[in-house]
Structure formats: structure tokens, C-alpha cells
Design an enzyme around this catalytic site. Structure first.
Site, PDB file in Angstrom:
ATOM      1  N   CYS A 107     -16.963  14.788   6.484  1.00 19.06           N
ATOM      2  CA  CYS A 107     -17.513  13.514   5.891  1.00 19.06           C
ATOM      3  C   CYS A 107     -17.441  12.548   7.138  1.00 19.06           C
ATOM      4  CB  CYS A 107     -16.406  13.243   4.802  1.00 19.06           C
ATOM      5  SG  CYS A 107     -16.852  11.574   3.843  1.00 19.06           S
ATOM      6  N   HIS A 149     -20.577  16.542  -3.044  1.00 15.35           N
ATOM      7  CA  HIS A 149     -19.928  15.914  -2.047  1.00 15.35           C
ATOM      8  C   HIS A 149     -20.329  14.365  -2.169  1.00 15.35           C
ATOM      9  CE1 HIS A 149     -17.874  15.264   2.040  1.00 15.35           C
ATOM     10  NE2 HIS A 149     -18.425  14.099   1.784  1.00 15.35           N
ATOM     11  N   GLU A 150     -21.699  14.143  -2.171  1.00 12.56           N
ATOM     12  CA  GLU A 150     -22.245  12.756  -2.345  1.00 12.56           C
ATOM     13  C   GLU A 150     -21.779  12.104  -3.582  1.00 12.56           C
ATOM     14  OE1 GLU A 150     -22.541  11.282   0.582  1.00 12.56           O
ATOM     15  OE2 GLU A 150     -22.766  13.243   1.745  1.00 12.56           O
ATOM     16  N   HIS A 153     -18.309  10.749  -4.133  1.00  8.57           N
ATOM     17  CA  HIS A 153     -18.184   9.615  -3.544  1.00  8.57           C
ATOM     18  C   HIS A 153     -18.557   8.547  -4.627  1.00  8.57           C
ATOM     19  CE1 HIS A 153     -17.200  10.070   0.689  1.00  8.57           C
ATOM     20  NE2 HIS A 153     -18.075  10.852   0.939  1.00  8.57           N
TER      21      HIS A 153
HETATM   22 ZN   LIG Z   1     -18.725  12.011   2.629  1.00 10.22          ZN
END
Ligand SMILES: [Zn+2]
Length: 193
Positions: A107, A149-150, A153
Site C-alpha cells: 500500500c 483493497h481500495e 480504504h
Molecule cells: Zn492502500
């Protein structure tokens, strides 16, 4: 304009982000800047909290990765799915497969760390693109991994949260160093302290 990327330890990375409307102030420029920031830092995805905005917005480009892969990896990680270059706004994951797979992740907010994360192979997601056109799509494999993954966030979740207890303990010292600003990246970062 490339923006500074928030480092592990900054509060914005732990916020559950808000939905936005078309008239969000400066949205067009923000999206353009996020694409530029992502490319300059060499990322395949970037979420708004990583540029210090607690809003449900992220960018994903798996095309460049796909193009650099050999045929075997393309087959394994994309099957018959096309790579994507897309802006996701107000995304909601509405379904995921029982089938999971583990792969190494990193990341931009946590430089110099990697860890193996288990994620669903396929997801179904609703979102609007940068023109606020609605989509409901299924993604699999590598596309689905980057999107998850995004998406995490925008929920205040980092990939390291998914690591096993022992892996977490092994990187704890490195995480503390990042939070203290004791790390160097080849892109501009914004630290908590
Ligand atoms: Zn990330």
C-alpha cells in the site's frame, strides 16, 4: 498535480468515508489529481483518504499490470476478464464469493511493507463513475483484489488489518516507524507527526 500521500498513522485512514454528490467542491480536479498521484507513485489503485479526503472515491488501473504479465499470470489472475481503468464513487460491495485466495499486497500509505491477504475471488459492486453514471458489475481475480483493497480504504480498513496475528507482530515495528515519519518513499508523503 500530484498530491501528498497520507502515511499509516494519519487519522483520515481510519475514517468510514462519506458519500458525495456531483457538486462536491473541486471534484473534477481532485479526481484528475488522484490519477496523477497514483501514477507518479507507481500504484495500481488510490483511495481518497490517501490524499486526505474522507470521501467514498477511489481509482483503479489494472491495465498496466496486465500488459506487463506473462500469459500464464494473465490466465491465472484475470481468466477471461478484461483489465480495468476506472474511477469508483460511492461504491458499495453487495456480494462476494465464498471462494477466497491469498496474494501479497502492499500500500502506498505503508511503504516498504508487504503481506499476504486472503480475499474473496469475486465481488459484486455498485458504484457511479466520474460522470455519475450508475454501474452494477461483477469483478474477479486481480481486478477484484485491487478494488477490495481500495474499497477497504473508504471503510477505514487497511490491508494489514487482514493479516494473521503473527504477521502483524512481525511488522509492528515498521508500522510504528511509518507513524512516526521515520520512512522514506520516492513520492511525497503526509505524516501524522
Ligand atoms: Zn492502500
Amino acid at each position: 498535480m500530484a498530491l501528498a500521500i497520507t502515511a499509516y498513522g494519519t487519522k483520515v485512514l481510519r475514517k468510514v468515508c462519506d458519500e458525495i454528490t456531483k457538486d462536491y467542491d473541486g471534484l473534477e480536479a481532485l479526481i484528475d489529481n488522484m490519477w496523477e498521484t497514483m501514477y507518479e507513485a507507481g500504484g495500481v489503485g488510490l483511495a481518497a483518504p490517501q490524499v486526505n479526503k474522507a470521501i467514498r472515491l477511489f481509482t483503479v488501473d489494472t491495465v498496466q499490470v496486465f500488459e506487463g504479465m506473462n500469459d500464464e499470470d494473465k490466465e491465472d489472475l484475470f481468466e477471461d476478464e478484461e483489465p480495468i481503468k476506472e474511477t469508483f464513487i460511492n461504491a458499495q460491495i453487495i456480494g462476494e464469493s465464498e471462494e477466497v485466495w491469498a496474494e501479497n499486497e502492499g500500500c502506498l500509505s505503508l511503504p516498504d511493507i508487504n503481506g499476504e491477504v486472503e480475499r474473496p475471488w469475486a465481488i459484486e459492486i455498485e458504484y457511479v463513475d466520474r460522470n455519475f453514471k450508475k454501474h452494477k458489475r461483477t469483478f474477479t481475480g486481480y481486478n477484484a483484489r485491487v478494488i477490495q483493497h481500495e474499497y477497504d480504504h473508504t471503510e477505514g480498513i487497511l490491508y494489514v488489518d487482514h493479516l494473521s496475528g503473527i504477521s502483524k507482530r512481525l511488522i509492528k515495528g515498521k508500522l510504528n516507524k511509518i507513524a512516526e515519519g521515520k520512512v522514506s518513499a520516492r513520492y511525497r508523503m503526509r505524516f501524522a507527526k
